[in-house]
Design an enzyme around this catalytic site. Structure first.
Site, mmCIF file in Angstrom:
data_model
loop_
_atom_site.group_PDB
_atom_site.id
_atom_site.type_symbol
_atom_site.label_atom_id
_atom_site.label_comp_id
_atom_site.label_asym_id
_atom_site.label_seq_id
_atom_site.Cartn_x
_atom_site.Cartn_y
_atom_site.Cartn_z
ATOM 1 N N GLN A 1 20.926 23.771 2.457
ATOM 2 C CA GLN A 1 20.122 24.742 1.713
ATOM 3 C C GLN A 1 18.881 24.154 1.051
ATOM 4 O O GLN A 1 17.975 24.888 0.669
ATOM 5 C CB GLN A 1 20.963 25.479 0.661
ATOM 6 C CG GLN A 1 21.675 24.602 -0.332
ATOM 7 C CD GLN A 1 23.138 24.473 -0.011
ATOM 8 O OE1 GLN A 1 23.495 23.991 1.047
ATOM 9 N NE2 GLN A 1 24.004 24.901 -0.914
ATOM 10 N N THR B 1 27.279 24.213 12.979
ATOM 11 C CA THR B 1 28.306 25.246 12.849
ATOM 12 C C THR B 1 27.686 26.608 13.145
ATOM 13 O O THR B 1 26.569 26.893 12.720
ATOM 14 C CB THR B 1 28.929 25.229 11.448
ATOM 15 O OG1 THR B 1 27.888 25.354 10.458
ATOM 16 C CG2 THR B 1 29.679 23.934 11.206
ATOM 17 N N LYS C 1 31.370 31.853 15.925
ATOM 18 C CA LYS C 1 31.229 31.336 17.292
ATOM 19 C C LYS C 1 31.631 29.869 17.409
ATOM 20 O O LYS C 1 31.508 29.276 18.481
ATOM 21 C CB LYS C 1 29.784 31.525 17.767
ATOM 22 C CG LYS C 1 29.367 32.987 17.875
ATOM 23 C CD LYS C 1 27.929 33.114 18.373
ATOM 24 C CE LYS C 1 27.520 34.585 18.470
ATOM 25 N NZ LYS C 1 26.118 34.736 18.934
ATOM 26 N N GLY C 2 32.092 29.272 16.320
ATOM 27 C CA GLY C 2 32.586 27.909 16.387
ATOM 28 C C GLY C 2 31.551 26.870 16.029
ATOM 29 O O GLY C 2 30.690 27.092 15.177
ATOM 30 N N GLY D 1 31.447 25.876 5.301
ATOM 31 C CA GLY D 1 30.754 24.776 5.959
ATOM 32 C C GLY D 1 31.113 23.427 5.348
ATOM 33 O O GLY D 1 31.248 22.423 6.068
ATOM 34 N N ASP D 2 31.275 23.386 4.034
ATOM 35 C CA ASP D 2 31.674 22.147 3.370
ATOM 36 C C ASP D 2 33.081 21.732 3.806
ATOM 37 O O ASP D 2 33.355 20.549 4.032
ATOM 38 C CB ASP D 2 31.642 22.321 1.849
ATOM 39 C CG ASP D 2 30.275 22.746 1.339
ATOM 40 O OD1 ASP D 2 29.266 22.461 2.015
ATOM 41 O OD2 ASP D 2 30.213 23.370 0.263
#
Length: 326
Positions: free
Chosen positions: A172, A223, A227-228, A256-257
């Protein structure tokens, strides 16, 4: 493998908006938005990208070193992290500023609007990785995750000068970094992590093509949500890993972390990218199904069963001894 995680430490204020954000916008008035949205829920949780990644790594038994800046209000969060296996000796405590704040609302489509107040994070650039390593012991890998931009640049430079392999995870912070700064963060990382949007943004910000970035990083992990994940390298065929099926998303914040935690843990165990992406997807699923970024409980047996059901027992065979050992 001892992993140091640099980046933000924060308190998350998470809210739920019972409608779609897009329904509240008037297309003809987007140049002067003034909205006050009434939310149904508010939960205050421990957060921050570095703290989230460290929490996941600690839950997987790795005892990561957390290196970031927090305020005098960090004590409860510190105890929580220590209870989950995180070494907090690398945290700098500000004498004047509060721990950073992340205020975020999610709508019914899991879209998010968030704001981040830096607070004590503004002092993270004063952390010297060389001095930290001398004080706390050698590290094998450093994660440079979203932080005060000056700190991200310093930690990257420290890693290069000290010869410590590092992971670039600007995510970010890409929105506020200048071209030269983005290029500096890509000074030979072992891995680069982005999501799908950031994979395009980092090309725009750096002024480099995908191929030019791949020539500068060892491996690029992207990521793609539902969709993987995609793992690419300059000299290797792309590796696509689907997400675990049947994930019931409660809160997308921190997924995501969590993926990064699982991926890096597998690397620390000496496993390859396919195993790493599968474990990352498994830990991300736990985060998605929990409210808050450090609230999921990692039951190794249950996670292994779920990975086996989702990918097949043969596909996760190499993860079995490591998860059973937790």
């Amino acid at each position: 493998m001892r992993i140091a995680v640099t980046g933000s430490i924060a308190t998350d204020h998470l809210m739920a908006f019972p409608r779609k954000f897009s329904d509240q916008l008037i297309p003809e008035q987007l140049d002067k938005i003034s909205l006050s949205l009434l939310t149904d829920e508010l939960e205050i949780r421990h957060g921050g990208v570095a703290a989230n990644i460290a929490f996941g790594l600690g839950s997987l038994g790795l005892s990561p070193l957390l290196a970031g800046a927090a305020g005098v209000d960090f004590s409860d969060h510190q105890l929580w992290l220590k209870a989950h296996g995180v070494d907090t000796d690398g945290v700098r405590i500000s004498e004047t500023l509060h721990t950073a704040r992340f205020v975020c609302a999610s709508d019914t489509e899991q879209n998010q609007i968030g704001f981040f107040y830096a607070g004590a994070m503004a002092e993270a650039h004063e952390i010297d990785l060389g001095e930290l390593v001398r004080r706390t012991g050698a590290v094998d890998l450093v994660v440079v995750s979203p932080n005060d931009p000056a700190a991200m640049l310093r930690h990257t430079r420290d890693c290069v000068e000290l010869g410590i392999p590092f992971v670039a995870d600007p995510s970010q912070q890409l929105a506020r970094l200048e071209r030269d700064e983005v290029r500096a963060l890509l000074d030979g990382p072992l891995y680069l992590f982005t999501n799908a949007y950031e994979s395009v943004l980092i090309q725009e910000r750096s002024g480099w093509t995908e191929r030019q970035i791949l020539d500068r990083v060892g491996t690029w992990v992207t990521t793609h949500g539902s969709k993987g994940a995609l793992v690419t390298g300059a000299d290797a065929a792309p590796l696509s890993i689907p997400p675990l099926p049947s994930v019931e998303t409660v809160d997308p914040t921190g997924a995501g972390d969590a993926f990064r935690s699982g991926f890096l843990a597998a690397l620390a165990w000496g496993l390859g990218h396919e195993d790493a992406a599968r474990l990352g997807s498994g830990v991300a699923a736990l985060a998605l199904e929990s409210r808050g970024t450090q609230e999921y409980e990692l039951d190794a047996g249950a996670l292994l069963d779920r990975l086996s059901a989702g990918y097949g027992a043969d596909a996760v065979e190499r993860l079995v001894p490591h998860l059973r050992a937790l």
